[in-house]
Structures are given as structure tokens and as C-alpha cells.
Design an enzyme around this catalytic site. Sequence first.
Site, PDB file in Angstrom:
ATOM      1  N   ARG B 386      38.064 -18.938  -9.943  1.00 51.93           N
ATOM      2  CA  ARG B 386      37.333 -17.679 -10.110  1.00 51.93           C
ATOM      3  C   ARG B 386      38.313 -16.515 -10.234  1.00 51.93           C
ATOM      4  O   ARG B 386      38.283 -15.556  -9.467  1.00 51.93           O
ATOM      5  CB  ARG B 386      36.386 -17.451  -8.945  1.00 51.93           C
ATOM      6  CG  ARG B 386      35.240 -16.532  -9.366  1.00 51.93           C
ATOM      7  CD  ARG B 386      34.132 -16.466  -8.363  1.00 51.93           C
ATOM      8  NE  ARG B 386      33.063 -15.665  -8.908  1.00 51.93           N
ATOM      9  CZ  ARG B 386      31.776 -15.924  -8.719  1.00 51.93           C
ATOM     10  NH1 ARG B 386      31.400 -16.968  -8.019  1.00 51.93           N
ATOM     11  NH2 ARG B 386      30.853 -15.133  -9.227  1.00 51.93           N
ATOM     12  N   CYS B 387      39.171 -16.623 -11.219  1.00 54.06           N
ATOM     13  CA  CYS B 387      40.304 -15.711 -11.315  1.00 54.06           C
ATOM     14  C   CYS B 387      40.873 -15.830 -12.712  1.00 54.06           C
ATOM     15  O   CYS B 387      40.736 -16.845 -13.363  1.00 54.06           O
ATOM     16  CB  CYS B 387      41.327 -16.145 -10.263  1.00 54.06           C
ATOM     17  SG  CYS B 387      43.037 -15.852 -10.669  1.00 54.06           S
ATOM     18  N   GLU B 762      34.787 -12.458 -11.881  1.00 56.45           N
ATOM     19  CA  GLU B 762      35.873 -12.830 -10.971  1.00 56.45           C
ATOM     20  C   GLU B 762      36.316 -11.695 -10.069  1.00 56.45           C
ATOM     21  O   GLU B 762      36.988 -11.924  -9.065  1.00 56.45           O
ATOM     22  CB  GLU B 762      37.021 -13.388 -11.797  1.00 56.45           C
ATOM     23  CG  GLU B 762      36.571 -14.690 -12.453  1.00 56.45           C
ATOM     24  CD  GLU B 762      37.448 -15.154 -13.574  1.00 56.45           C
ATOM     25  OE1 GLU B 762      38.270 -14.359 -14.045  1.00 56.45           O
ATOM     26  OE2 GLU B 762      37.311 -16.309 -13.979  1.00 56.45           O
TER      27      GLU B 762
END
Lengths: 164, 808
Positions: B386-387, B762
Site C-alpha cells: 500500500r505504497c 496509499e
Amino acid sequence: MSNKMHIKLTVNGAEEEFLAEPRELLIYTLRERLGITGPHIGCETSHCGACTVNLNGKTIKSCTMFVAQANGAEVTTIEGMGGPDALHPLQEAFKEHHGLQCGYCTPGMITRAAKLLEENPSPTEEEVRFGMAGNLCRCTGYQNIVKAIMAAAADMSSSKEAAQ
Amino acid sequence: MKDEVTREERVDALGGMGCKRKRVEDARFTQGKGNYVDDLKLDGMLFGDFVRSPYAHARVKSVDSSAAMEVPGVLAVLTAADLEPLGLHWMPTLAGDKMMVLADGKVLYQGQEVAFVVATDRYAAADGIESVEVEYEELPVLVDPFEALQSDVVLREDLLGADGGTPDGAHGPRNHPNHIFTWEAGDKDATEQVIGAADVVAEEMVYYHRTHPCPLETCGCVASMDKVNGKLTLWGTFQAPHAIRTVVSLISGIEEHNIRVISPDIGGGFGNKVGAYPGYVCSVVASIVTGKPVKWIEDRMDNLMTTAFARDYWMQGKIAATKEGKITGLWCHTTADHGGFDACADPTKFPAGFMNICTGSYDIPTAYLAVDGVYTNKAPGGVAYRCSFRVTEAAYFIERMIEVLAIELGMDAAELRRINFIKAEQFPYQSALGWEYDSGDYHTAWGKAMAAVGYDDLRAEQAQRVADFKAGKTRKLLGIGLCHFTEIVGAGPVKNCDILGLGMFDSCEIRIHPTGSAIARLGTISQGQGHATTFAQILATEIGLPADSITIEEGDTDTAPYGLGTYGSRSTPVAGAATAMAGRKIRAKAQMIAAYLLEVHDGDVEFDVDRFVVKGAPERFKTMKEIAFASYNQAIPGLEPGLEAVSYYDPPNMTYPFGAYVCVMEIDVDTGEHEIRQFYALDDCGTRINPMIIEGQVHGGLTEALAIAMGQEIAYDEMGNVKTATLMDFFLPTAVETPHYTTDHTVTPSPHHPIGAKGVGESPNVGGVPAFSNAVHDAFRAFGLRQSHMPHDHWRIWKIANELGLHG
């Protein structure tokens, strides 16, 4: 194989009868044998609740119950809760309040929530959070799931009052 | 009855950008009718599963599958020896390295794939796995990257030169057999000079521990080789289906037009489903060998132990400032633990991802970053959980360094941030480490956040709490966790972003049907983000047809245009832009059709919500619905029939979403337990497409951040055993541990994006982790705590208190 067991189940109102190995898990029966793919597999250790079904009036994790243990039981899955023509109030509420994202936990969530509201028709937010703690969601952070369940509870009790 | 519909009503009827449109995906998901890969059932389908290594480092002396082949239901057992003639026992990684598909003489981490058992069903496959005899010879294990760089134990003998030396890797020179690369950004000498001459320098080691995206659905696929037609169909949990098709073609030799990759519904991705895994390759081979479709689905232990860890960055930092607190320089050296193979999912030119965004939201004139990648006996991966490619690590690093500097200066950490923010008028801002930030207004966001939480009152309450604690009146401390993050998402411009040579553009193709509805297909793939809902909103506004009349499809490489997929918050910045641009092409043709129908020049009509009107005569118009039909039934001179468009969008720059988060946390000094009293999250993601979905993304991302900061980790013992391979040990918060979040926003559109949107999925994870972690640190600041590594579970918090002498 000779060690197969004779199993009878009622799943979403339909009677099922078959021979199964003692080691066959209920989730496998539902998904692979009966083609009921609403309940999912997430952890296989009872933690995540993606496989949640209601069995003889209790919420259970079907990934850690042998179908032999469920012999004679009545099982309800998400498929038994409401369809396109008449959604269950929880199904409506999850849509309305954005209570789902990827959808993988949703069948288990709604199945559990339905049982929770049967047990406690007007829960507090804290009771909802506690009552849903056996079902994990990785997407929503639960805030909108809790909101959806609270809304469905209000909706269900007002329709009940109206019916009375 | 009203005979005229107002303009506002026409806008509302579209369900376009900015409205809280309900999700079109939800009908099937709430009724148990989602279509995930494990739901797929094909005639004669077999099931494959792996024999995995119990050891973290061992020679594989032999693999004997003869007993397994006698097990009822087992049809085949694949080993490296079987794959070698096909050249498939190893495969290329996304990071320029190669990795074993099946153990080739040795294993490098616990859980590594050794053999693939193909059987009629899961139970038979499990029986087969039990019967495969593998003889191992244990080797010394390296789980510490610092030790690995000193050790005589060579993990990757396959990379040794003929002379026993260490040849260059994909990213340049290597200085030790267990070293992968050194990557640098910024000006080393100038930064060291600034630090040497500074009034104040704060120095700290910041560790961002190893964790895992752990989507609720694990990875899996179904491979089906149709030998009659020579076509391979591969369904799977792919965040980048088109790239997977190309990779499968390159490594299998099957021509790309004979491969169809389909991503069905995906039960969460978070980066876990970006990579190419041995299970995919083995399923394809097994389908070719058996002539039957073969399914492979990870169980949770397989998932946590092998596919796609995240983080594991040791970040040594120095931050220099004047005595008034103006930051003058930032230095960072990172030791990056990549595991047994370098399989990080980053754009080719960025082996440490976008770690060089680590100057954060601050105007830091001089900076230097170096990253050393290291092989250890841990699982490969290094995905962006999530980045956007190591932005989480960068944001955590700078937001910890700011806090440590505040301690060094004896300053309030909110004020220190405020005086160092890049100012609104400095955008576009050129960072010392090489990025051009597109837009931002950090002071406004920060001021709004401080006011919303009543920051000064919180600090006063905290001071009173410390006094009470010292007076023995309470055993609870109060932490105020601050974070202002700047992300870099939307990879990315083809000039500097590619994966395996594939430029990171994205695409949208639109077909308008005669009756005024449409289908649009994109190169991305939703994993819960609600693309079918939001992309239709973008189009509704752009082409003037109702969102409810627009079907969005993704994930089938036979029908969708080529794109690089969904990760790194790139769907809205890249595919969202392609969608708007394709919509504008539709509109341009529609304008010509409208002008023809209205018998005026093209330039005499203008677009208005859902129609083209004659300028100055709004009663003369043609709706988009009418234009759609005309495109199919009129012979218009100079125009082809039909109304279709495609756009391949190469973004000119990344986008830079930002946000201001505050976490207020109560900590019980005696038990180490915490309670989150308040969490305020202000996000600025530029133009907002669907506020309901944005809010949902923020809730979810914050909860993943909560997990990471407060308990979630992939931990190894010294033998390389994974200690956290089930959900018993790997922390996923329940509804009970998860707090209530308050969301807020400012809007600073991206100047280079067609609709000004920046992406948001994100941000909450990037900004959330420092906010939670800073709250823990802040609670103990008055007692001398500078740095304590995550995850801050109860035991570790108790230990902080104990080491600070707070247990009396």
C-alpha cells in the site's frame, strides 16, 4: 474409499446427501462439492472469518469444521440471505454505507452480522465491534461496516415495529 | 410537471466527478456472487501445491518423488530437474536479478518452493506433498543484513564470477558476494559539509521492520493450456495482468498473442499481487504437461512466508539545522534487506524505489541518500505494501528524524515542521534529491489540522498528565503523534519509469453504443478500489453520458488495452488521466457530429454538461445520446461512422498527494497497552472524484498503518524460521482494536493531470504509520525516549517504560 461417511446436510433450505472422507472440511464441501462459493477461504485457522456460515443457529468458521461434525445440520450461507429481487437489509446497508471494498470478507461479514442482530437486535457500536471481532477486513477499517450494521439494525427494528 | 430540466439537474443526472456515487460492484459482492480465482471451476481441473523447504539455508541433495507418484490422485511431481530442459527452473525477477522457480541445488529461505505436486484435488495434493522425500544438508543461516555483508557465507553462489569474485549486478558494482547494489542520490560532499558545519545535528537509526501486505485473499492462479489451438489462458490474482502476459511470453516462449491473462475479482492486493511467483510458472508447466487446467492457491502460511514481504529498511540518518530550527541538510544511509533473491517490485532505474522522496514535506536545500541492498536468508519480495515504491519507508524516516531533531532542539515538533515546510509559492518545487513536486499547500493543511484537534490544548493536557504521572496520580501517559507526509505516486513518465522495459503509461479505450450507453476498458485492475464506479464518473463528466450507462471493464488482456496495472497509487494519476483524455477524443468527434446535425461550423458549438449547444443559442442543441445515435446512422462527410476512442497516457510527471495526520494515544505504562483516543486525517489528493470512496480508502489505509505500527511483523529467529506465519501471530486488527477516524481534506489540484487528481489509496498508510509511531514516542518524550523500533506491541511499549525506569 471405504472410510467414507454418509453425510446429510440442509444448505440454504436444500437437502444434500453424499459420501465424504472424514477429513473433508465444511468449507470444501460448500465450495467444491456444492458450488456455493460465497464463503471464502482466508486463513484456515479460524481467525479471519471469510468462511463464516451460520450452522444450527450459531456462527461458525467453516474452514475448521469437518463436514462430518456438521452431519444433519442446517447451514445458511450468504447465498441463503437474499437475492436480486429481495436483498437482506444488511446487504442493502453494506451497499448504502460503503461497508465493503474488495468484497472478499463481505459474505462472512454479512452472515455473521445477521446472526449478531438476531441475538441482539439493537446493539451499541461497542457491541457491534465486539460481536464482529471474529471477522477480519483488510480494506475498510471497519468504520463503515459498523455504520452499515447499526443502520440495518435500525431499519430491521423499525420494519418489525411497523409489521406489529 | 416541470417541462424544463435545470442545468444543475442535468449535472446531477450524470453522476459524474465529485459525487458520492454508490458502488456498482457491491451488488455481486454482497450476494456472494463475486468471481475470485478460487471460485473458478473448469472441467477436469487439477490442483497443484508445493513441497516447501523447512530450512532457511540448505543444500538440496536429492528430491525423490517416487513414493508420491504412488499416492492415489497424484498425477505429476515437478522438480527443478524437470523444469531445466525448458529453461524454466529459474526466472527473471522484476529487479534485474533471477530467482529459482524450484530449488536448484539449494534453498535460500524457509518456505522456498522445492517441488510442485499436481493432483486431482487439494487433499490428494497434500497427501502427495507428504510423500516427497527431500534430503537437505543445512548451511549457516544469515538473517541480519549487517552480518551478511561481513560474512564468509556466500548465499548466491550462482552469482560468483569464474574467478570466485563478485561481478557487477543489474544496478552496478557489488562489494561483497551478499551485496546487491549501492544506489545514491543527491550531493554527498555538500551534505557532509553542511552537517559538519551545522549548529545542531540529530543522528538516529530508524528501522522500518519487515512486514507483509496480507490481503484476505491469498495469491493464486488457474492455468489452462489448450493444446488444440495452442492458446494458454491464465486466470490469477494479478495486479498487472498485461505485464504478466508479457513476462509469461518472454519466459515460456509462447507467443504473446497465444496467451490470455485474466484477473478476475481480486480480494485485496496491497502490493502482494504485483510480482510473478513460482506458482504461476509451475501451474502453466503442469497444464502443458498434463493437458488439463491446473489451479494453484496459496494457503495463509505460504502467503506470509514466501510471496512478497515489504519494508525491512535500516535507515541511518543525520539531520542538520540552525539553532532556530531551520533545516539545512539531510543525510541517509539505508541498509535494505532483500532476502534470498532481489525480487523487489520497483521501476527499473529505481532499485530502492522512490526512497529519494525522503526529504518529505520540507524545504531541505542539501541532501544525500545511499541505499545498499543485501541478500539474506529471508523470503524475496520487497513490494510496495500500500505504497508507491518505498515512499512509506521514506516518510517514516523523515517524520522520525523531524521528531528527533525537535528533541535535540528542545522545540515543539509541530512548530518545527511548520517553519520548514515548502511554501505554497515554491511549487513546482525542485527537491535536493531530484524530484519536481507538482503542487502543494502544506501550511494551510497543517493549520487546519492543528485547529481541528485543538493542538495547544492537547499539549497543555499532556504537560498536566506528565506532572500527574510524576506525582503518582496516574499511570497513563498521553502521546500526540504528528505527521505531515508528501507522497510521490502515479508512476510514471516513460522517460524514467519502466518495469522490465515496459514504459509505465496506462490506457483507456471507449466505445459508445448507438443508444447512448458505453463501455470503457482500462489497463488497470481494481482490487477493491471501486474502479468500475469512479472511472465511470470521470467519463460521465467528460462525455456527458450518465455514469450508470457506462460499463467499466479491466483485467482481460484479450479485450483491454495494454497498461501496467494497479499499484503505487497509479490508477487515478495514470489510467484516470487516460480515461479523461480518451473521453476528450470522444467529445472532439461528437462536436463535429453535433455541428453537422445543427448545420453550423464545428467552432460554433460548445459542450455543456450532456450536450453540444450552438454558442449564443442554447435552445439549439444535440444531446450526447442523440449524437451517439447519429454516429451510427448518418453518413457524415469526412467522418468515419461510430464513436470510439483510445488513449495511451504517458504522464509528464508524478503526482504528489500530501496530508496532515494527528493521533492522540493513551498509553498504560504498566501493561504497555494503548488506546487511540482520537485520529484526525486530513488528505489532499487534488481533485476528488468520489468523496465516499476516498473516505473508505483513508479508513482502510489507516487501519493497515495501525497494524504495521502497533504489532504486525514478519519476524525470523536466528535459524531463519518465520515466527509469524499464521494469523495467530501476524497481527491484523479486528473491529475492536480499530479506532474511529475523523477525515478531512483540502484540495490542491495537480497542475499537469487532465482532471487535477493525484490518487489517495496509499496516503493513509504512508502517513498513518509515522502518526501512530510518533504518538508512542511522544508519550515518552518527557522521560527521555528518542527512538524505539516498531512494531509497538504491548511488550515493546512495556519495555520502553521499563528501560526508562518508569516501573519504579
